[in-house]
Design a protein around this motif. Structure first.
Motif, PDB file in Angstrom:
ATOM      1  N   ASP A 182       0.775  -1.208  -0.016  1.00  0.00           N
ATOM      2  CA  ASP A 182       0.144   0.070   0.074  1.00  0.00           C
ATOM      3  C   ASP A 182       0.931   1.136  -0.007  1.00  0.00           C
ATOM      4  N   ILE A 183       0.240   2.279  -0.275  1.00  0.00           N
ATOM      5  CA  ILE A 183       1.001   3.764  -0.356  1.00  0.00           C
ATOM      6  C   ILE A 183       0.151   4.645   0.589  1.00  0.00           C
ATOM      7  N   LEU A 184       1.105   5.582   1.506  1.00  0.00           N
ATOM      8  CA  LEU A 184       0.885   6.789   2.230  1.00  0.00           C
ATOM      9  C   LEU A 184       1.436   7.547   1.583  1.00  0.00           C
ATOM     10  N   THR A 185       0.643   8.788   1.261  1.00  0.00           N
ATOM     11  CA  THR A 185       1.220  10.036   0.769  1.00  0.00           C
ATOM     12  C   THR A 185       0.534  11.194   1.450  1.00  0.00           C
ATOM     13  N   PHE A 186       1.091  12.359   1.323  1.00  0.00           N
ATOM     14  CA  PHE A 186       0.447  13.653   1.728  1.00  0.00           C
ATOM     15  C   PHE A 186      -0.515  14.190   0.486  1.00  0.00           C
ATOM     16  N   SER A 187      -1.576  14.653   0.869  1.00  0.00           N
ATOM     17  CA  SER A 187      -2.527  15.415  -0.099  1.00  0.00           C
ATOM     18  C   SER A 187      -1.642  16.422  -0.609  1.00  0.00           C
ATOM     19  N   ILE A 188      -2.072  16.706  -1.811  1.00  0.00           N
ATOM     20  CA  ILE A 188      -1.421  17.945  -2.637  1.00  0.00           C
ATOM     21  C   ILE A 188      -1.895  19.410  -2.000  1.00  0.00           C
ATOM     22  N   SER A 189      -3.140  19.240  -1.332  1.00  0.00           N
ATOM     23  CA  SER A 189      -3.572  20.684  -0.928  1.00  0.00           C
ATOM     24  C   SER A 189      -3.547  20.767   0.680  1.00  0.00           C
ATOM     25  N   GLY A 190      -3.022  19.961   1.558  1.00  0.00           N
ATOM     26  CA  GLY A 190      -3.057  20.005   2.817  1.00  0.00           C
ATOM     27  C   GLY A 190      -2.047  18.964   3.571  1.00  0.00           C
ATOM     28  N   GLY A 191      -2.371  19.202   4.923  1.00  0.00           N
ATOM     29  CA  GLY A 191      -1.508  18.335   5.908  1.00  0.00           C
ATOM     30  C   GLY A 191      -2.021  17.070   6.227  1.00  0.00           C
ATOM     31  N   TRP A 192      -2.938  16.425   5.403  1.00  0.00           N
ATOM     32  CA  TRP A 192      -3.703  15.084   5.577  1.00  0.00           C
ATOM     33  C   TRP A 192      -2.887  13.994   4.947  1.00  0.00           C
ATOM     34  N   ILE A 193      -2.882  12.792   5.384  1.00  0.00           N
ATOM     35  CA  ILE A 193      -2.303  11.661   4.898  1.00  0.00           C
ATOM     36  C   ILE A 193      -3.125  10.978   4.177  1.00  0.00           C
ATOM     37  N   GLU A 194      -2.862  10.639   2.932  1.00  0.00           N
ATOM     38  CA  GLU A 194      -3.974   9.690   2.021  1.00  0.00           C
ATOM     39  C   GLU A 194      -3.495   8.333   2.270  1.00  0.00           C
ATOM     40  N   TYR A 195      -4.394   7.511   2.204  1.00  0.00           N
ATOM     41  CA  TYR A 195      -4.226   6.034   2.113  1.00  0.00           C
ATOM     42  C   TYR A 195      -4.637   5.344   0.740  1.00  0.00           C
ATOM     43  N   TYR A 196      -3.521   5.047   0.065  1.00  0.00           N
ATOM     44  CA  TYR A 196      -4.054   4.264  -1.287  1.00  0.00           C
ATOM     45  C   TYR A 196      -3.806   2.631  -1.022  1.00  0.00           C
ATOM     46  N   PHE A 246     -14.644  14.064   6.261  1.00  0.00           N
ATOM     47  CA  PHE A 246     -13.317  13.786   5.579  1.00  0.00           C
ATOM     48  C   PHE A 246     -13.520  12.704   4.734  1.00  0.00           C
ATOM     49  N   ILE A 247     -14.765  11.422   4.982  1.00  0.00           N
ATOM     50  CA  ILE A 247     -14.802  10.319   4.443  1.00  0.00           C
ATOM     51  C   ILE A 247     -15.143  10.427   2.972  1.00  0.00           C
ATOM     52  N   GLY A 248     -14.459  10.048   1.810  1.00  0.00           N
ATOM     53  CA  GLY A 248     -14.818  10.313   0.584  1.00  0.00           C
ATOM     54  C   GLY A 248     -14.676  11.647  -0.010  1.00  0.00           C
ATOM     55  N   ARG A 249     -14.036  12.459   0.758  1.00  0.00           N
ATOM     56  CA  ARG A 249     -13.754  13.906   0.060  1.00  0.00           C
ATOM     57  C   ARG A 249     -12.287  14.004   0.341  1.00  0.00           C
ATOM     58  N   GLY A 250     -11.810  15.028  -0.738  1.00  0.00           N
ATOM     59  CA  GLY A 250     -10.367  15.321  -0.746  1.00  0.00           C
ATOM     60  C   GLY A 250     -10.282  16.579   0.093  1.00  0.00           C
ATOM     61  N   ALA A 251      -8.954  16.695   0.806  1.00  0.00           N
ATOM     62  CA  ALA A 251      -8.971  17.848   1.718  1.00  0.00           C
ATOM     63  C   ALA A 251      -8.653  19.154   0.754  1.00  0.00           C
ATOM     64  N   THR A 252      -9.294  20.367   1.173  1.00  0.00           N
ATOM     65  CA  THR A 252      -9.164  21.704   0.454  1.00  0.00           C
ATOM     66  C   THR A 252      -8.497  22.615   0.968  1.00  0.00           C
TER      67      THR A 252
END
Length: 736
Positions: A182-196, A246-252
């Motif tokens: 799996d991959i963890l990376t930070f969102s392009i637009s903020g300080g939340w970690i996205e889990y792929y 947050f569920i199902g939304r991208g951080a803005t």
């Protein structure tokens, strides 16, 4: 090379053709503080990224290091000695790796037992992830491209790029314990970690696919602001800091500026904590998972990790790695700076031994110069030059530097002298002066680039250096007659200023008997300053600011940083050029083009397939008199490497003390040189004469006193070497 005599050299030298030479990398012994540096010629490290990999298919995990400075791959074979760090430099495997940029993680995504490579994608204009699949060919690991850009089903299942910044370092880890990566990376637009999540296993394809889904855009229920080096933690597993829906939304909200991620299990509960480094700070913070592998919730944290031993403190932007480096089957912790060109550049490899277990580690700080302690490493931007500083007929090495990182972001530049303490047949180098010519007395001097030549026609080699702001400075050699170079305080050389990062090379370009200057610079052009003075009084006149119509810039590089070397090969000048892109070019037909004011002919755009990263600086000489050239290459990482077109024998044996001597006369000599032996010879004497460049000009064998004709020798300094059995004696003489 940057060590050249004033007058025309008529020499015999191995004739090079335009065909690509096969270059070897001899492991010549190098000593500092009486200790041999086992990894001396690796080229140094600034921003290392560490991964385990079995390079030679022997079942032992070896070491792969990708340095973000220069995008350089380095490979080391693990000897496997239990409870010891046991790496040996093995550069031959590096050629099997793709040309990575920015970041690399080696992970086995398809469960075949062979490491694959996740790295920054090179699709133009897209920040993402590419994957190369590993395989073995004749027991050497190699790679083939599996995916040039990982995508996942986004809005309306539209294929969407899995974003990873070029400056971040993501986590590639089996977070849900199902066998795929799996991959963890930070969102392009903020300080939340996205889990792929890789759903290859879930879809019945074992772990053979790269089938990613964005399943959590607030992994760990934390927020990293970048303002404080501490995490903002959610109050529960069903909430997300600053993002209630947050569920199902991208951080803005917010802007992500740079972070590094590493997962491991610190408390043996089968879920994974997160260790973060931030671009604004020097230490790291550990988020502790209070839930499980399926739904991560960081409900506690440790700032300044590890807080029970010397914590990570790396200027600036630390990144961590988890792997077994001491062969005890327990993963250890390594850390390094992730910021290119503005971070710590020597104490940049931190090692923490894990004295407990991989799933419940207890880290013990060991050192902040892991592996670097065994390398030649002067911080940043090394510019090497060959120079016989003590007139013993053996070429020594002088290294100019940009400097080592100091507190507050300052750099301490220097000249370092490595004396050839071996023999002609078995060269070895020992650091004898780390502040040669006392250049550190001028604290504003950086990016020191040395060159050597007899500027005042007094028979010894003077020194000129270029520096960061484009100026040249002259050091006169005040040799009192013992052959040992002693330099005066420097003076500006005619107020010559080429802009920035001057790289001077003294050479009699037009073969009129006067030493000229060819000077590279940051913009990528070569400046030709012709000497229109006399032998004892130089007068350099700017003649051409685009010598040879050469531009050292390459596609994707706005700067060139030309570093020229011009030597005589078989009676013709040949030019080698180091540059910001890192490739070394070779030019021929120099003199014909010079007379017609045309561009020099490019014979090779990647000479010797030398790959040492950005800002290569080089010098060229025959250090062992075998007629084949050696190429000494500096780079932006702070070390240097050596390549040879011939064979350079290496030995660490103590030089044998000679029990014979010989006399040479007259000195200075004119038409002939007389060689006599005070004692009758019982063995053959092997006689060789070398130029100041280290090039062999004469070879004969005798059992009695002899004479050598100097009719075809140019005026200048030479060295006569006599070998009887294993004993070697070298003496200096002058052809008047």
């Amino acid at each position: 090379m940057k060590y050249i005599y004033l007058l025309t050299l008529t020499i015999f030298l191995f004739t090079f053709t335009q065909a690509q030479p096969t270059l070897e990398r001899p492991d010549i012994p190098v000593f500092e503080n009486t200790e041999r540096l086992d990894l001396a010629l690796t080229g140094g490290m600034n921003n290392p990224q560490f991964s385990e990999v079995d390079l030679n298919n022997d079942g032992i995990q070896d070491l792969f290091i990708f340095d973000k400075t220069g995008n350089v791959s380095m490979t080391f074979i693990n000897g496997g000695t239990p409870n010891q760090v046991d790496y040996k430099f093995a550069p031959k495997y590096a050629k099997n790796f793709p040309n990575f940029i920015r970041w690399v993680l080696l992970r086995d995504y398809n469960c075949d037992g062979i490491m694959d490579a996740f790295s920054y994608s090179q699709v133009p204009g897209v920040a993402g992830v590419q994957v190369h699949e590993g395989y073995y060919d004749n027991n050497e690991i190699k790679f083939t491209l599996a995916e040039d850009l990982i995508k996942y089903p986004g809005f309306n299942n539209f294929p969407t790029n899995l974003y990873v910044s070029s400056e971040d370092y993501p986590s590639v880890h089996d977070l849900d314990n199902d066998g795929d990566m799996d991959i963890l990376t930070f969102s392009i637009s903020g300080g939340w970690i996205e889990y792929y999540e890789n759903q290859s296993v879930e879809n019945g394809n074992a772990c053979n696919d790269l089938d990613y889904r964005l399943v959590d855009n607030c992994w760990g229920r934390l927020y990293e602001s970048g303002v404080l080096n501490a995490l903002e933690l959610s109050t529960g597993k069903d909430s997300c800091v600053n993002n209630p829906n947050f569920i199902g939304r991208g951080a803005t909200d917010g802007v992500h500026v740079g972070s590094t991620l590493l997962n491991f299990d610190i408390d043996n509960d089968n879920d994974y904590e997160i260790l973060l480094g931030d671009v604004s700070f020097t230490d790291m913070v550990l988020g502790i998972n209070g839930l499980n592998a399926d739904t991560a919730w960081m409900n506690d944290q440790i700032t300044g990790f590890p807080d029970y031993t010397t914590n990570v403190d790396i200027p600036i932007f630390p990144v961590a790695f988890y792997m077994d480096v001491d062969n005890d089957n327990v993963k250890d912790l390594l850390a390094a700076p992730n910021a290119r060109n503005i971070s710590e550049n020597y104490f940049c490899s931190w090692y923490y031994h894990n004295s407990q277990a991989t799933a419940e580690p207890l880290f013990e700080y060991r050192q902040n110069d892991f592996l670097i302690e065994k390398m030649v490493d002067w911080g940043s931007e090394t510019a090497p030059a060959f120079f016989d500083h003590n007139s013993d007929g053996l070429l020594d090495i002088v290294i100019g530097t940009y400097g080592r990182f100091e507190a507050g972001g300052n750099y301490i530049a220097t000249l370092a002298l490595y004396e050839n303490t071996g023999t002609l047949d078995y060269p070895e180098y020992t650091l004898v002066n780390s502040n040669y010519a006392n250049v550190q007395a001028t604290p504003d001097l950086r990016a020191i680039n040395p060159g050597f030549g007899d500027f005042d026609a007094d028979g010894d080699m003077d020194m000129v250096i270029g520096e960061e702001f484009g100026k040249l400075f002259y050091f006169e050699n005040m040799d009192i007659g013992d052959g040992l170079a002693v330099f005066s305080s420097f003076t500006p050389l005619q107020n010559i200023d080429v802009g920035q990062f001057a790289a001077p090379y003294p050479v009699d370009m037009d073969r009129d008997g006067l030493l000229d200057l060819v000077v590279g610079e940051r913009n990528g052009n070569l400046n030709y300053w012709r000497n229109e003075g006399s032998g004892t009084n130089y007068n350099f006149v700017e003649t051409n600011t685009l010598l040879g119509n050469i531009d050292c810039r390459e596609l994707g590089f706005t700067e060139g940083y030309c570093d020229p070397v011009i030597i005589d090969e078989g009676g013709e000048y040949v030019m080698y050029i180091g540059s910001e892109p890192g490739n070394i070019r070779r030019y021929i037909n120099i003199e014909d083009s010079l007379m017609t004011n045309q561009g020099f002919e490019l014979a090779d755009s990647l000479f010797g397939e030398i790959v040492q990263g950005n800002r290569t600086r080089l010098d060229v000489a025959d250090i062992n008199g075998d007629g084949a050239l050696e190429y000494l290459v500096g780079n932006r990482r702070g070390g240097f490497t050596l390549y040879s077109a011939g064979e350079v024998l290496t030995s660490t044996q103590t030089p044998i003390v000679t029990d014979f001597t010989f006399n040479i006369y007259p000195n200075p000599a004119n038409d002939q040189l007389n060689i006599s032996f005070p004692q009758m010879l019982t063995q053959q004497a092997d006689i060789r004469i070398f130029s100041a460049l280290g090039q062999q000009l004469h070879h004969s064998i005798t059992t009695e006193n002899t004479q050598i004709s100097l009719d075809h020798f140019a005026h200048g300094i030479y060295f006569c070497q006599v070998q009887i059995g294993q004993d070697v004696v070298v003496k200096k003489f002058v052809k008047g």
